[in-house]
Design a protein around this motif. Structure first.
Motif, PDB file in Angstrom:
ATOM      1  N   GLY A 187       0.773  -1.233   0.000  1.00 27.83           N
ATOM      2  CA  GLY A 187       0.000   0.000   0.000  1.00 27.83           C
ATOM      3  C   GLY A 187       0.800   1.276   0.000  1.00 27.83           C
ATOM      4  N   PHE A 188       2.113   1.180  -0.234  1.00 25.39           N
ATOM      5  CA  PHE A 188       2.955   2.371  -0.300  1.00 25.39           C
ATOM      6  C   PHE A 188       2.877   3.009  -1.691  1.00 25.39           C
ATOM      7  CE2 PHE A 188       4.742   0.366   3.358  1.00 25.39           C
ATOM      8  CZ  PHE A 188       5.554   1.265   4.018  1.00 25.39           C
ATOM      9  N   ALA A 189       2.995   4.319  -1.746  1.00 28.68           N
ATOM     10  CA  ALA A 189       3.357   4.996  -2.988  1.00 28.68           C
ATOM     11  C   ALA A 189       4.880   4.869  -3.096  1.00 28.68           C
ATOM     12  CB  ALA A 189       2.947   6.460  -2.947  1.00 28.68           C
ATOM     13  N   VAL A 190       5.368   4.373  -4.217  1.00 26.48           N
ATOM     14  CA  VAL A 190       6.784   3.994  -4.305  1.00 26.48           C
ATOM     15  C   VAL A 190       7.436   4.613  -5.537  1.00 26.48           C
ATOM     16  CG1 VAL A 190       8.387   2.064  -4.039  1.00 26.48           C
ATOM     17  CG2 VAL A 190       5.968   1.724  -3.543  1.00 26.48           C
ATOM     18  N   LEU A 191       8.681   5.047  -5.362  1.00 26.86           N
ATOM     19  CA  LEU A 191       9.472   5.573  -6.470  1.00 26.86           C
ATOM     20  C   LEU A 191      10.834   4.887  -6.505  1.00 26.86           C
ATOM     21  CD1 LEU A 191      10.052   7.768  -8.704  1.00 26.86           C
ATOM     22  CD2 LEU A 191      10.962   9.203  -6.852  1.00 26.86           C
ATOM     23  N   ARG A 192      11.209   4.423  -7.686  1.00 28.11           N
ATOM     24  CA  ARG A 192      12.599   4.060  -7.936  1.00 28.11           C
ATOM     25  C   ARG A 192      13.051   4.907  -9.115  1.00 28.11           C
ATOM     26  NH1 ARG A 192       9.997  -0.149 -11.022  1.00 28.11           N
ATOM     27  NH2 ARG A 192      11.213  -0.768 -12.847  1.00 28.11           N
TER      28      ARG A 192
END
Length: 218
Positions: A57-62
């Motif tokens: 449920g995280f908003a994630v950026l790589r």
């Protein structure tokens, strides 16, 4: 998993971002291995960390550090890369200003950058450091380390000997107010060719445990 381009301190940076509509959803930033040795945001372990946080449920950026892929600029010995990571976190926080929590996860060189970033950003409440290169880079800035986290290392790592990481862990564990979990993966090299599932399991259980504690008010 939309492609994104955002402004960094030395030009545009290329990333992949998973958005969550919930305004209070937690955010996570994933940092890749050394750019001069083939490290990029599509590294399999980095991708797995991205998916792991996404599933929770995280908003994630790589994203790619400067000079990697379509990211502009040139390698800057870690100084510029730390600025890149700070810009990436700024970008996420502009989208999710009310995020309920903030985590950083890094692999190898990315672990070193990530641990520097958490020193500068008090909102970071948890970190994952996989194979931190304790023999190659100075980690003395962690004095004190501001947040609890998980460190994972392979016992057969021939690039970063396990005793060097153990020394770092022991130093961090002596500090008050934080808890450092240290997990060794038997037989694993620096790149976890056959142990990626084990890495995923350790990280997943750790994140789940920390979130359960937070929900319980612990």
């Amino acid at each position: 998993m939309p492609e994104v381009i955002f402004n960094g301190p030395d030009g545009r940076l290329e990333g992949r971002y998973h958005h969550v509509e919930d305004e209070t959803a937690p955010i996570a930033l994933i940092l890749h291995p050394h750019p001069l040795y083939g490290g990029n945001m599509n590294n399999r372990l980095v991708y797995n960390l991205f998916q792991l946080f996404k599933a929770r449920g995280f908003a994630v950026l790589r994203f790619n550090f400067r000079g990697v892929g379509r990211s502009q600029g040139e390698f800057d010995q870690g100084v510029g890369e730390l600025s890149d990571a700070a810009s990436a976190l700024d970008w996420m926080q502009q989208i999710k200003p009310d995020a309920g929590a903030c985590w950083i996860a890094g692999f190898s060189f990315g672990a070193w950058i990530g641990m520097q970033l958490l020193m500068r950003r008090p909102e970071v409440e948890g970190f994952i450091s996989v194979s931190p290169p304790a023999n190659m880079f100075d980690f003395s800035f962690l004095a004190p380390c501001p947040s609890s986290g998980l460190i994972i290392h392979g016992t057969d790592d021939d690039l970063v000997p396990e005793p060097d990481v153990r020394k770092l862990v022991d130093k961090l564990k002596s500090q008050k107010g934080i808890v450092i979990d240290y997990e060794k993966i038997e037989g694993a090299s620096h790149f976890y060719e056959n142990e990626l599932d084990e890495v995923d399991g350790l990280v997943g259980r750790y994140v789940d445990g920390r979130r359960s504690e937070a929900e319980a008010g612990g």
